[in-house]
Design a protein around this motif. Structure first.
Motif, PDB file in Angstrom:
ATOM      1  N   GLU A  85       0.825  -1.205   0.000  1.00  0.00           N
ATOM      2  CA  GLU A  85       0.000   0.000   0.000  1.00  0.00           C
ATOM      3  C   GLU A  85       0.864   1.261   0.000  1.00  0.00           C
ATOM      4  OE1 GLU A  85      -2.858  -0.131   3.140  1.00  0.00           O
ATOM      5  OE2 GLU A  85      -3.802  -1.950   2.366  1.00  0.00           O
ATOM      6  N   ALA A  86       1.997   1.232   0.702  1.00  0.00           N
ATOM      7  CA  ALA A  86       2.905   2.382   0.716  1.00  0.00           C
ATOM      8  C   ALA A  86       3.472   2.629  -0.679  1.00  0.00           C
ATOM      9  CB  ALA A  86       4.036   2.146   1.722  1.00  0.00           C
ATOM     10  N   LEU A  87       3.875   1.550  -1.359  1.00  0.00           N
ATOM     11  CA  LEU A  87       4.401   1.681  -2.721  1.00  0.00           C
ATOM     12  C   LEU A  87       3.321   2.186  -3.670  1.00  0.00           C
ATOM     13  CD1 LEU A  87       6.525  -1.587  -2.966  1.00  0.00           C
ATOM     14  CD2 LEU A  87       7.383   0.767  -2.773  1.00  0.00           C
ATOM     15  N   GLU A  88       2.127   1.656  -3.522  1.00  0.00           N
ATOM     16  CA  GLU A  88       1.011   2.079  -4.365  1.00  0.00           C
ATOM     17  C   GLU A  88       0.742   3.572  -4.173  1.00  0.00           C
ATOM     18  OE1 GLU A  88      -3.400   0.328  -5.404  1.00  0.00           O
ATOM     19  OE2 GLU A  88      -2.701   0.228  -3.338  1.00  0.00           O
ATOM     20  N   HIS A  89       0.838   4.020  -2.937  1.00  0.00           N
ATOM     21  CA  HIS A  89       0.604   5.436  -2.613  1.00  0.00           C
ATOM     22  C   HIS A  89       1.612   6.341  -3.319  1.00  0.00           C
ATOM     23  CE1 HIS A  89      -1.014   8.663  -0.156  1.00  0.00           C
ATOM     24  NE2 HIS A  89       0.210   9.024   0.171  1.00  0.00           N
ATOM     25  N   VAL A  90       2.848   5.885  -3.418  1.00  0.00           N
ATOM     26  CA  VAL A  90       3.908   6.704  -4.004  1.00  0.00           C
ATOM     27  C   VAL A  90       3.942   6.600  -5.518  1.00  0.00           C
ATOM     28  CG1 VAL A  90       6.394   7.053  -4.182  1.00  0.00           C
ATOM     29  CG2 VAL A  90       5.364   6.612  -1.965  1.00  0.00           C
ATOM     30  N   VAL A  91       4.004   5.410  -6.038  1.00  0.00           N
ATOM     31  CA  VAL A  91       4.274   5.276  -7.468  1.00  0.00           C
ATOM     32  C   VAL A  91       3.095   5.670  -8.343  1.00  0.00           C
ATOM     33  CG1 VAL A  91       6.056   3.522  -7.149  1.00  0.00           C
ATOM     34  CG2 VAL A  91       3.714   2.797  -7.593  1.00  0.00           C
ATOM     35  N   TRP A  92       1.891   5.606  -7.818  1.00  0.00           N
ATOM     36  CA  TRP A  92       0.752   6.072  -8.603  1.00  0.00           C
ATOM     37  C   TRP A  92       0.373   7.459  -8.110  1.00  0.00           C
ATOM     38  CZ3 TRP A  92       2.394   2.881 -11.497  1.00  0.00           C
ATOM     39  CH2 TRP A  92       2.352   1.501 -11.358  1.00  0.00           C
ATOM     40  N   CYS A  93       1.372   8.332  -8.127  1.00  0.00           N
ATOM     41  CA  CYS A  93       1.207   9.685  -7.581  1.00  0.00           C
ATOM     42  C   CYS A  93       0.543  10.582  -8.609  1.00  0.00           C
ATOM     43  CB  CYS A  93       2.580  10.246  -7.199  1.00  0.00           C
ATOM     44  SG  CYS A  93       2.514  11.900  -6.557  1.00  0.00           S
ATOM     45  N   ASP A  94      -0.761  10.366  -8.818  1.00  0.00           N
ATOM     46  CA  ASP A  94      -1.453  11.224  -9.781  1.00  0.00           C
ATOM     47  C   ASP A  94      -2.128  12.369  -9.042  1.00  0.00           C
ATOM     48  OD1 ASP A  94      -3.178   9.504  -8.549  1.00  0.00           O
ATOM     49  OD2 ASP A  94      -4.155   8.778 -10.357  1.00  0.00           O
ATOM     50  N   GLN A  95      -2.132  13.519  -9.661  1.00  0.00           N
ATOM     51  CA  GLN A  95      -2.772  14.678  -9.072  1.00  0.00           C
ATOM     52  C   GLN A  95      -4.263  14.582  -9.350  1.00  0.00           C
ATOM     53  OE1 GLN A  95      -0.782  18.340 -10.042  1.00  0.00           O
ATOM     54  NE2 GLN A  95       1.188  17.317 -10.162  1.00  0.00           N
ATOM     55  N   GLN A  96      -5.048  14.667  -8.302  1.00  0.00           N
ATOM     56  CA  GLN A  96      -6.474  14.372  -8.411  1.00  0.00           C
ATOM     57  C   GLN A  96      -7.221  15.283  -9.381  1.00  0.00           C
ATOM     58  OE1 GLN A  96      -7.795  11.580  -6.930  1.00  0.00           O
ATOM     59  NE2 GLN A  96      -5.636  11.222  -6.513  1.00  0.00           N
ATOM     60  N   GLU A  97      -6.740  16.518  -9.600  1.00  0.00           N
ATOM     61  CA  GLU A  97      -7.473  17.418 -10.491  1.00  0.00           C
ATOM     62  C   GLU A  97      -7.237  17.117 -11.961  1.00  0.00           C
ATOM     63  OE1 GLU A  97      -3.786  19.914  -9.252  1.00  0.00           O
ATOM     64  OE2 GLU A  97      -5.012  18.299  -8.423  1.00  0.00           O
ATOM     65  N   PHE A  98      -6.317  16.206 -12.267  1.00  0.00           N
ATOM     66  CA  PHE A  98      -6.025  15.872 -13.660  1.00  0.00           C
ATOM     67  C   PHE A  98      -6.322  14.400 -13.926  1.00  0.00           C
ATOM     68  CE2 PHE A  98      -3.075  19.358 -12.663  1.00  0.00           C
ATOM     69  CZ  PHE A  98      -3.465  20.263 -13.625  1.00  0.00           C
ATOM     70  N   GLU A  99      -6.773  14.107 -15.151  1.00  0.00           N
ATOM     71  CA  GLU A  99      -6.947  12.718 -15.549  1.00  0.00           C
ATOM     72  C   GLU A  99      -5.573  12.065 -15.643  1.00  0.00           C
ATOM     73  OE1 GLU A  99      -9.215  12.514 -19.119  1.00  0.00           O
ATOM     74  OE2 GLU A  99     -10.970  13.489 -18.217  1.00  0.00           O
ATOM     75  N   ALA A 100      -5.525  10.756 -15.382  1.00  0.00           N
ATOM     76  CA  ALA A 100      -4.239  10.049 -15.345  1.00  0.00           C
ATOM     77  C   ALA A 100      -3.492  10.155 -16.670  1.00  0.00           C
ATOM     78  CB  ALA A 100      -4.464   8.581 -14.976  1.00  0.00           C
ATOM     79  N   ASP A 101      -4.214  10.090 -17.802  1.00  0.00           N
ATOM     80  CA  ASP A 101      -3.513  10.163 -19.091  1.00  0.00           C
ATOM     81  C   ASP A 101      -2.955  11.552 -19.338  1.00  0.00           C
ATOM     82  OD1 ASP A 101      -6.197  11.029 -19.444  1.00  0.00           O
ATOM     83  OD2 ASP A 101      -6.036  10.757 -21.603  1.00  0.00           O
ATOM     84  N   VAL A 102      -3.576  12.591 -18.768  1.00  0.00           N
ATOM     85  CA  VAL A 102      -3.046  13.952 -18.893  1.00  0.00           C
ATOM     86  C   VAL A 102      -1.736  14.054 -18.134  1.00  0.00           C
ATOM     87  CG1 VAL A 102      -3.417  16.374 -18.249  1.00  0.00           C
ATOM     88  CG2 VAL A 102      -5.271  15.058 -19.305  1.00  0.00           C
ATOM     89  N   GLU A 103      -1.723  13.555 -16.900  1.00  0.00           N
ATOM     90  CA  GLU A 103      -0.482  13.618 -16.138  1.00  0.00           C
ATOM     91  C   GLU A 103       0.590  12.745 -16.774  1.00  0.00           C
ATOM     92  OE1 GLU A 103       1.400  13.645 -11.712  1.00  0.00           O
ATOM     93  OE2 GLU A 103      -0.625  12.874 -11.930  1.00  0.00           O
ATOM     94  N   ALA A 104       0.207  11.576 -17.285  1.00  0.00           N
ATOM     95  CA  ALA A 104       1.178  10.708 -17.950  1.00  0.00           C
ATOM     96  C   ALA A 104       1.808  11.430 -19.134  1.00  0.00           C
ATOM     97  CB  ALA A 104       0.508   9.408 -18.400  1.00  0.00           C
ATOM     98  N   SER A 105       0.983  12.101 -19.952  1.00  0.00           N
ATOM     99  CA  SER A 105       1.511  12.840 -21.106  1.00  0.00           C
ATOM    100  C   SER A 105       2.454  13.948 -20.661  1.00  0.00           C
ATOM    101  CB  SER A 105       0.361  13.442 -21.923  1.00  0.00           C
ATOM    102  OG  SER A 105      -0.400  12.432 -22.516  1.00  0.00           O
ATOM    103  N   PHE A 106       2.082  14.647 -19.585  1.00  0.00           N
ATOM    104  CA  PHE A 106       2.939  15.720 -19.075  1.00  0.00           C
ATOM    105  C   PHE A 106       4.285  15.168 -18.621  1.00  0.00           C
ATOM    106  CE2 PHE A 106       4.570  17.999 -15.347  1.00  0.00           C
ATOM    107  CZ  PHE A 106       4.870  19.213 -15.932  1.00  0.00           C
TER     108      PHE A 106
END
Length: 196
Positions: free
Chosen positions: A65-86
């Motif tokens: 759960e700690a690793l999941e919390h860190v590595v999937w560090c997506d900002q909630q106001e953006f869609e995941a694919d938007v942050e991935a592209s950035f």
């Protein structure tokens, strides 16, 4: 972030950013001297968010759960694919821009050091696969994350946010079984947990 993700750093203009933000170009220039300064500021904010996530993860007892919390560090106001592209564009820009390269290197070093520390300090550390050290495990997790980002960009719009989170968690689960082969599934968190 949306402008850069959708148009790329070089194609996005200050006019695009002002329209997306609903403010004038002049107001942007009161805070930023150039588009490059906007990019550098966003990279710095991304690093601060990762550092916050790493700090929070230290208080999560379950390593998965700690690793999941860190590595999937997506900002909630953006869609995941938007942050991935950035993030992918940020890495590409680092090949051309020394200032961005320095920031990206700092982000990478911080993530690798933080994930290494989480793994090394966990009760699961002795269960790492033979000849795999905590720094090597952190590198595998880090590089897997970036591979998933490319996948999310290629499949943008084809998956819901819930699908992306599920895919990320399942990928981390598969990686976990390779890194900690002697640990049972009971050492993992419940499926698709969200540590928002």
């Amino acid at each position: 972030m949306t402008c850069f993700a959708r148009r790329g750093f070089h194609q996005a203009t200050m006019q695009d950013i002002s329209q997306a933000a609903g403010i004038s170009v002049g107001l942007i220039y009161r805070y930023f001297q150039s588009k490059e300064e906007v990019i550098a500021t966003m990279a710095s904010e991304h690093m601060r968010e990762l550092q916050r996530k790493l700090h929070e993860a230290k208080s999560i007892a379950n390593l998965f759960e700690a690793l999941e919390h860190v590595v999937w560090c997506d900002q909630q106001e953006f869609e995941a694919d938007v942050e991935a592209s950035f993030v992918v564009d940020l890495f590409a820009e680092s090949a051309r821009n020394p200032q961005v390269r320095q920031l990206v290197t700092q982000i990478q070093d911080a993530v690798l050091a933080g994930v290494t520390e989480l793994i090394a300090a966990s009760p699961q550390a002795p269960h790492l696969a033979s000849a795999v050290t905590p720094p090597q495990a952190a590198e595998l997790i880090f590089h897997t994350l970036h591979g998933l980002m490319f996948d999310e960009i290629l499949n943008a719009g084809a998956r819901t946010q819930a699908d992306l989170r599920r895919n990320r968690t399942e990928t981390l689960r598969r990686l976990w079984t390779l890194l900690f082969p002697t640990l049972s599934a009971s050492s993992l968190s419940a499926p698709a947990t969200d540590h928002a």
